[in-house]
Scaffold this active site. Structure first.
Site, PDB file in Angstrom:
ATOM      1  N   HIS A   1       0.811  -1.221   0.000  1.00 47.32           N
ATOM      2  CA  HIS A   1       0.000   0.000   0.000  1.00 47.32           C
ATOM      3  C   HIS A   1       0.846   1.274   0.000  1.00 47.32           C
ATOM      4  O   HIS A   1       0.312   2.369  -0.149  1.00 47.32           O
ATOM      5  CB  HIS A   1      -0.952   0.004   1.196  1.00 47.32           C
ATOM      6  CG  HIS A   1      -2.323   0.492   0.849  1.00 47.32           C
ATOM      7  ND1 HIS A   1      -2.557   1.447  -0.129  1.00 47.32           N
ATOM      8  CD2 HIS A   1      -3.555   0.160   1.337  1.00 47.32           C
ATOM      9  CE1 HIS A   1      -3.845   1.677  -0.219  1.00 47.32           C
ATOM     10  NE2 HIS A   1      -4.489   0.914   0.649  1.00 47.32           N
TER      11      HIS A   1
ATOM     12  N   ASP B   1      -2.301   1.633  -4.862  1.00 48.59           N
ATOM     13  CA  ASP B   1      -3.578   1.925  -4.204  1.00 48.59           C
ATOM     14  C   ASP B   1      -4.660   0.982  -4.721  1.00 48.59           C
ATOM     15  O   ASP B   1      -4.460   0.242  -5.693  1.00 48.59           O
ATOM     16  CB  ASP B   1      -3.995   3.388  -4.400  1.00 48.59           C
ATOM     17  CG  ASP B   1      -4.067   3.805  -5.861  1.00 48.59           C
ATOM     18  OD1 ASP B   1      -4.525   2.987  -6.690  1.00 48.59           O
ATOM     19  OD2 ASP B   1      -3.661   4.937  -6.186  1.00 48.59           O
TER      20      ASP B   1
END
Length: 526
Positions: free
Chosen positions: A496, A500
């Site tokens: 992350h 995304d």
């Protein structure tokens, strides 16, 4: 008599050092304990002393070269020089095997376990492929050993007869130490004198290590024992606190015999020597113990490496998971039409080559999925090559070999390489090069069972996908009718810091479209 001086242990975990300065030259006469060279390890400058009187005949390294621990450092002529012996009560004598060999004019030589990978200093004996008494041919495989990276097969260096195996199955062998002893085929009787070398070698190593220990061992009287790194290693193997062992050496220095005697409940050094083998067996038994219906086993080799890798990945990468459903009905039909045709050519056409090629096509539009981030997350490296890894449940643990350059390969070429790679991986025989350089990974857990997973990213990659099992499930078609479709659940884990949710969703939609409509995948190939 000419013999090699073997560079002894010069520090815990040190396998090589740099020759800083030779204090002797070829032709010099040296005496026992005379300094012969200064070497630099990654921790300190150490001076190496001679262990025999004699004449230096050859230096194997030049100033600035890197010398290996347990490898020959220089050659010397010890004619007329008295070798170092352990003690008057235990004179250095050839073993019965060595004495018999000397009497018959045969040469015995230890096979030294060579370097088997970058930074590897020890390995586990998985299987001996020979036994004592067997006649070996040059390059014949002698054993399988397990490192923390792969299963490696060790070949014989010379033809000859196996005299002694120095390790049992399951034991840990050290790189640059003797693995087995053999009688060299066709050896000249003029070199039989070398047989005595292995008897004195442990004494030489211990003597040299004791001199260099001044830089690593604390002085006596401060609560720490005065001992060499080799002795400290032995104490750790036997789970003994060195500070409790009475030392028999000068200023209370602790020797290996003292540690063994302490392990035997305070027996004398002579008794400890006689019982060295039982002590070793007891130490081995202590590693795998059984009590009260439980069993303790060490985590080692590839399983230990995997454990460290997974822990590092989870603790440093913020994972997030994304799941999707893929309809493979048309792809399965296409594969069914083609598999018999390619099977006649010896090509095993599974669904995986289609998954890998479709992934490579999707990466072209989403190159961030094929990237790696540096340790402080300040730089992102994009790779032109799509080196797609495939997690394999092998007999030695989880391996992730990868197929290099999938963007330049056809589905058939990927299928050929995939079959070769997975067969080798299941036997644990993939090379280090095949395990390195991966850029993204597929884990096919559905081959065993299960539909959804949360895979752990194969650091330093930024994404991994787990494929669930294919199921025939009811779905509505365009006409609103219920029909059976072949569906697979896939589960992504992404880094992350880099990826995304929107990016991985769009990437998955493209990858999914290629798999659900194989014709679009074929049209996208160049």
């Amino acid at each position: 008599m000419k013999k090699d001086f073997i560079l002894p242990d010069i520090g815990e975990g040190i396998v090589e050092c740099e020759i800083v300065e030779w204090l002797v030259k070829e032709g010099d006469r040296i005496t026992e304990d005379q300094p012969v060279c200064d070497v630099m390890t990654d921790k300190a400058l150490v001076q190496i002393p001679a262990v025999y009187d004699g004449v230096v005949t050859k230096l194997y390294y030049a100033k600035g070269d890197i010398a290996k621990v347990h490898a020959p450092l220089f050659e010397m002529d010890t004619v007329g020089a008295a070798p170092v012996v352990a003690a008057p009560s235990a004179p250095a004598q050839a073993t019965p095997v060595q004495a018999a060999a000397a009497a018959t004019g045969k040469q015995l030589e230890d096979f030294i376990l060579p370097d088997i990978g970058e930074g590897i200093v020890e390995c586990e004996i998985v299987e001996w492929l020979i036994k004592e008494g067997d006649v070996l041919a040059e390059d014949q495989p002698v054993c399988d050993v397990m490192t923390d990276k792969a299963l490696v097969q060790i070949p014989a260096k010379y033809a000859g007869k196996v005299v002694k195996l120095h390790y049992a199955k399951g034991e840990i062998a050290k790189v640059h130490s003797p693995l087995f002893q053999q009688e060299i085929a066709g050896a000249s009787t003029s070199v039989v004198a070398v047989v005595a070398t292995p008897v004195a070698a442990p004494v030489c190593a211990a003597k040299a290590a004791s001199v260099t220990a001044a830089s690593t061992a604390a002085p006596a009287g401060n609560g720490k024992a005065l001992a060499s790194p080799a002795v400290r290693r032995l104490a750790r193997e036997l789970s003994i606190d060195l500070s409790l062992v009475p030392g028999s050496g000068d200023k209370g220095r602790v020797y290996k015999e003292d540690v063994k005697a302490y392990a035997n409940g305070g027996a004398t050094s002579a008794v400890a020597k006689a019982e060295a083998t039982p002590v070793k067996a007891a130490a081995t038994a202590a590693v795998v113990s059984s009590s009260g219906g439980s069993r303790v086993e060490p985590i080692k080799g590839i399983k230990a490496a995997m454990a460290r890798q997974m822990q590092d990945s989870v603790s440093t990468i913020p994972h997030f998971t994304y799941c999707e459903e893929i309809d493979l009905t048309e792809l399965i039909a296409l594969r069914s039409q083609l598999k018999d045709q390619y099977a006649k050519q010896g090509i095993k056409l599974t669904l995986m080559p289609f998954f890998m090629k479709a992934m490579s096509l999707a990466i072209k539009q989403f190159p961030i999925m094929n990237s790696q981030v540096n340790s402080d997350c300040s730089e992102l490296t994009y790779f032109d090559d799509h080196n797609i890894g495939i997690a394999v449940d092998s007999k030695v643990g989880l391996l992730v070999p990868n197929i290099k350059g999938c963007q330049n390969k056809s589905i058939v070429q990927i299928a050929q390489e995939l079959t070769k790679l997975t067969d080798a991986a299941r036997e644990g025989r993939v090379s280090p090069a095949e395990l390195k350089g991966g850029t993204i990974t597929i884990s096919n857990i559905g081959a065993i069972g299960g539909t959804v997973a949360t895979p752990i990213i194969n650091k330093p990659e930024v994404a991994i996908v787990a494929l669930g099992k294919t199921q025939l499930l009811p779905r509505f078609n365009a006409k609103g009718e219920v029909e059976g479709r072949s569906l697979m659940q896939i589960s992504w884990s992404g880094d992350h810091r880099v990826i995304d949710g929107g990016t991985i969703a769009r990437f998955t939609n493209l990858w999914k479209s290629y798999l659900e409509q194989p014709s679009s995948m074929l049209l996208s190939m160049v």
